[in-house]
Design an enzyme around this catalytic site. Structure first.
Site, mmCIF file in Angstrom:
data_model
loop_
_atom_site.group_PDB
_atom_site.id
_atom_site.type_symbol
_atom_site.label_atom_id
_atom_site.label_comp_id
_atom_site.label_asym_id
_atom_site.label_seq_id
_atom_site.Cartn_x
_atom_site.Cartn_y
_atom_site.Cartn_z
ATOM 1 N N GLU A 70 0.825 -1.211 0.000
ATOM 2 C CA GLU A 70 0.000 0.000 0.000
ATOM 3 C C GLU A 70 0.858 1.259 0.000
ATOM 4 O O GLU A 70 1.781 1.404 0.805
ATOM 5 C CB GLU A 70 -0.913 0.056 1.226
ATOM 6 C CG GLU A 70 -1.732 1.355 1.250
ATOM 7 C CD GLU A 70 -2.522 1.595 2.532
ATOM 8 O OE1 GLU A 70 -3.201 2.632 2.595
ATOM 9 O OE2 GLU A 70 -2.448 0.762 3.451
ATOM 10 N N ASP A 138 8.783 5.726 15.520
ATOM 11 C CA ASP A 138 8.556 7.144 15.270
ATOM 12 C C ASP A 138 8.887 7.904 16.551
ATOM 13 O O ASP A 138 8.315 7.626 17.609
ATOM 14 C CB ASP A 138 7.093 7.367 14.869
ATOM 15 C CG ASP A 138 6.792 8.820 14.506
ATOM 16 O OD1 ASP A 138 7.726 9.649 14.517
ATOM 17 O OD2 ASP A 138 5.617 9.126 14.210
ATOM 18 N N ASP A 140 9.359 11.818 18.074
ATOM 19 C CA ASP A 140 9.013 13.205 17.766
ATOM 20 C C ASP A 140 9.508 14.113 18.886
ATOM 21 O O ASP A 140 9.248 13.858 20.068
ATOM 22 C CB ASP A 140 7.482 13.320 17.632
ATOM 23 C CG ASP A 140 7.046 14.601 16.955
ATOM 24 O OD1 ASP A 140 7.670 15.648 17.223
ATOM 25 O OD2 ASP A 140 6.092 14.560 16.160
ATOM 26 N N CYS A 150 14.505 25.275 25.463
ATOM 27 C CA CYS A 150 14.921 26.171 24.380
ATOM 28 C C CYS A 150 13.822 26.340 23.340
ATOM 29 O O CYS A 150 13.716 27.392 22.704
ATOM 30 C CB CYS A 150 16.176 25.624 23.712
ATOM 31 S SG CYS A 150 16.024 23.909 23.143
ATOM 32 N N CYS A 157 15.980 23.222 17.595
ATOM 33 C CA CYS A 157 17.236 23.933 17.387
ATOM 34 C C CYS A 157 18.381 22.997 17.709
ATOM 35 O O CYS A 157 18.177 21.844 18.105
ATOM 36 C CB CYS A 157 17.304 25.202 18.247
ATOM 37 S SG CYS A 157 17.555 24.860 20.010
ATOM 38 N N CYS A 160 18.398 21.306 21.324
ATOM 39 C CA CYS A 160 17.530 20.183 21.706
ATOM 40 C C CYS A 160 17.570 19.025 20.713
ATOM 41 O O CYS A 160 17.191 17.897 21.057
ATOM 42 C CB CYS A 160 16.088 20.636 21.923
ATOM 43 S SG CYS A 160 15.330 21.505 20.529
ATOM 44 N N SER A 189 12.488 13.118 9.782
ATOM 45 C CA SER A 189 11.067 13.209 9.445
ATOM 46 C C SER A 189 10.748 14.438 8.600
ATOM 47 O O SER A 189 9.642 14.568 8.085
ATOM 48 C CB SER A 189 10.213 13.232 10.715
ATOM 49 O OG SER A 189 10.348 14.475 11.381
ATOM 50 N N LEU A 352 3.652 5.117 7.383
ATOM 51 C CA LEU A 352 4.788 5.966 7.750
ATOM 52 C C LEU A 352 5.291 6.676 6.497
ATOM 53 O O LEU A 352 5.328 6.095 5.418
ATOM 54 C CB LEU A 352 5.910 5.131 8.380
ATOM 55 C CG LEU A 352 6.980 5.921 9.143
ATOM 56 C CD1 LEU A 352 6.361 6.636 10.354
ATOM 57 C CD2 LEU A 352 8.106 4.999 9.606
#
Length: 467
Positions: A70, A138, A140, A150, A157, A160, A189, A352
């Site tokens: 798919e 995944d 994030d 920050c 940035c 981090c 990502s 994904l």
């Protein structure tokens, strides 16, 4: 196609302007995508990857394999096309170039062609079901908003982003050393995190239950947003995986980088968060007394000074209780340990985003404009692979944007040979890394597995005939 026809076709994919080499504005433009898909997107590489050696060149090939995968396209105005399927690289490329999707997602391989699923649904049996899927993860940066000061939300940035680097190091090592996986692809990502694709045959054939068990192997977060203590390291001794993660990655990162870069103990609001994770009021009161209303007189970083004081109190000989001594590790894990979206990893039918997509919306809508808070000219960044062995060197602010790539194309001029046009752009090294470090070793392994399986079946047939 003649050379003249080729040149005319390429003229259609030129971004015009008064000064072609420098005239392409940043941000999002549907015409940019048309050029990107027409000249830079590695369609053939994606096809080879998703075919896993089932290219018709070996008698053991499953010629229906790629056609049962798919693909999902998100078009302009959030038009969502699920269950797209293709029988060849050329079909895939033609559809992508025609529809020019803002986003391409990849789903599982189904038991039957997903585009024809309705024809099988009437039979009553559950014929249409996922049968193969890469094990995916995944991560994030927005899930770290409670431990980074920050940035927040979609902003990221260079202070981090190392949280993502740490996640790659911890998860990649465990997947290889603890589970024996070899063919692992890490991908930016496009905005604020990383995706991981584990592509070994044994990974693709895992059941949902087995995927859930692997996801749970990585789980250390027990609390919720409202609990003081999100990590609970139970038992008399830590699991060897957690010990390795702590000693080889997390401890040094927390003490050498994050503690100071995020000023974790610099002000009352922040150090109170740390103190709330210590379940002994006498300890927290003593530390609070040392820190309240005082600043460090030494040249040493105040965050480092306070952390050393906290460690001394929790790990000194008088703290006999195992739980208190474990608090130091729990604080480090809370701030640095990978925060996975568990549901993505547990289910085969989860979609994904495809590598080499351009991140959707980042250049089109104001709320998505910012990839990095300190860089001007935010553009639509490409989802490029990340080398896990050199992930510290990855800079999300340096990932090429759509407009930058088209500028490089325009500056490079036109040639009759349209192959490998990405080699003239900053996308070239990402495509080459994908091919040499991931795709080629994967396909060699697939061919070997196919050959072994084929020979075993031949031998079984001979044995049956000998009876």
């Amino acid at each position: 196609m003649t050379k003249e026809e080729l040149e005319n076709k390429r003229d259609d994919m030129l971004i015009d302007g008064p000064d072609q080499a420098n005239s392409i504005p940043d941000g999002f433009n549907a015409n940019y995508l048309k050029v990107y898909y027409g000249r830079l997107f590695p369609h053939v590489d994606i096809f080879k990857w998703m075919s896993y050696g089932n290219d018709g060149k070996h008698p053991a090939c499953d010629n229906s394999y790629f056609g049962r995968r798919e693909f999902s396209f998100t078009l302009d105005n959030d038009i969502y096309l699920r269950f797209q399927s293709f029988n060849s690289s050329s079909e895939l490329e033609s559809s992508i170039r025609e529809k020019c999707p803002f986003k391409i997602d990849i789903g599982p391989v189904y038991s039957v062609d997903p585009a024809k699923r309705h024809a099988y649904a009437q039979g009553g049996d559950n014929v249409f079901a996922p049968v193969e899927r890469e094990l995916v993860f995944d991560i994030d940066i927005t899930d770290y908003d409670d431990v980074r000061y920050c940035c927040s939300g979609a902003d990221v940035c260079l202070e981090c982003w190392p949280l993502m680097t740490v996640a790659i190091k911890v998860i990649d090592t465990a997947l290889r050393d603890d589970f024996g996986f070899n063919h692992i692809l890490w991908v930016f990502s496009g905005r604020r995190g990383v995706h991981c694709w584990v592509c070994d045959g044994k990974a693709r054939r895992l059941t949902n239950e087995q995927r859930g068990a692997i996801a749970d192997y990585f789980r250390v977060y027990k609390g919720n947003e409202n609990s003081n203590k999100k990590v609970s390291l139970m038992g008399p001794a830590l699991h060897p995986f957690l010990v390795r993660s702590y000693t080889e990655v997390l401890k040094a990162f927390f003490e050498g980088k994050l503690l100071s870069s995020q000023n974790i103990l610099s002000i009352e609001e922040r150090y109170e968060k740390i103190l709330s994770m210590i379940p002994d009021e006498s300890v927290t009161s003593e530390l609070r007394g040392k820190w309240q209303g005082r600043s460090s007189n030494s040249k040493e970083d105040i965050n480092v000074c306070r952390w050393e004081q906290l460690k001394h109190m929790l790990q000194s000989g008088k703290q006999k209780v195992q739980g208190l001594r474990r608090c130091v590790e729990e604080i480090v894990f809370t701030f640095t340990y990978p925060r996975l979206d568990m549901e993505v990893s547990k289910h085969m039918n989860h979609l994904l985003k495809a590598p080499f997509c351009v991140h959707p919306k980042t250049g089109q809508y104001p709320e998505f404009l910012s990839l990095v808070s300190d860089v001007k000219g935010h553009g639509c960044r490409v989802c490029v692979p990340i080398d896990p062995e050199n992930c510290e060197e990855f800079d999300p602010t340096a990932v090429p944007t759509l407009s930058e790539l088209l500028q490089e194309l325009n500056a490079g001029g036109f040639e009759a040979d349209v192959d490998n046009e990405w080699d003239k752009t900053s996308l070239g090294k990402s495509v080459m890394f994908f091919r040499s470090s991931f795709l080629q070793p994967l396909l060699r392994s697939c061919k070997e597995e196919m050959e072994t399986s084929y020979n075993a079946k031949l031998q079984q047939t001979k044995n049956n005939l000998s009876w």
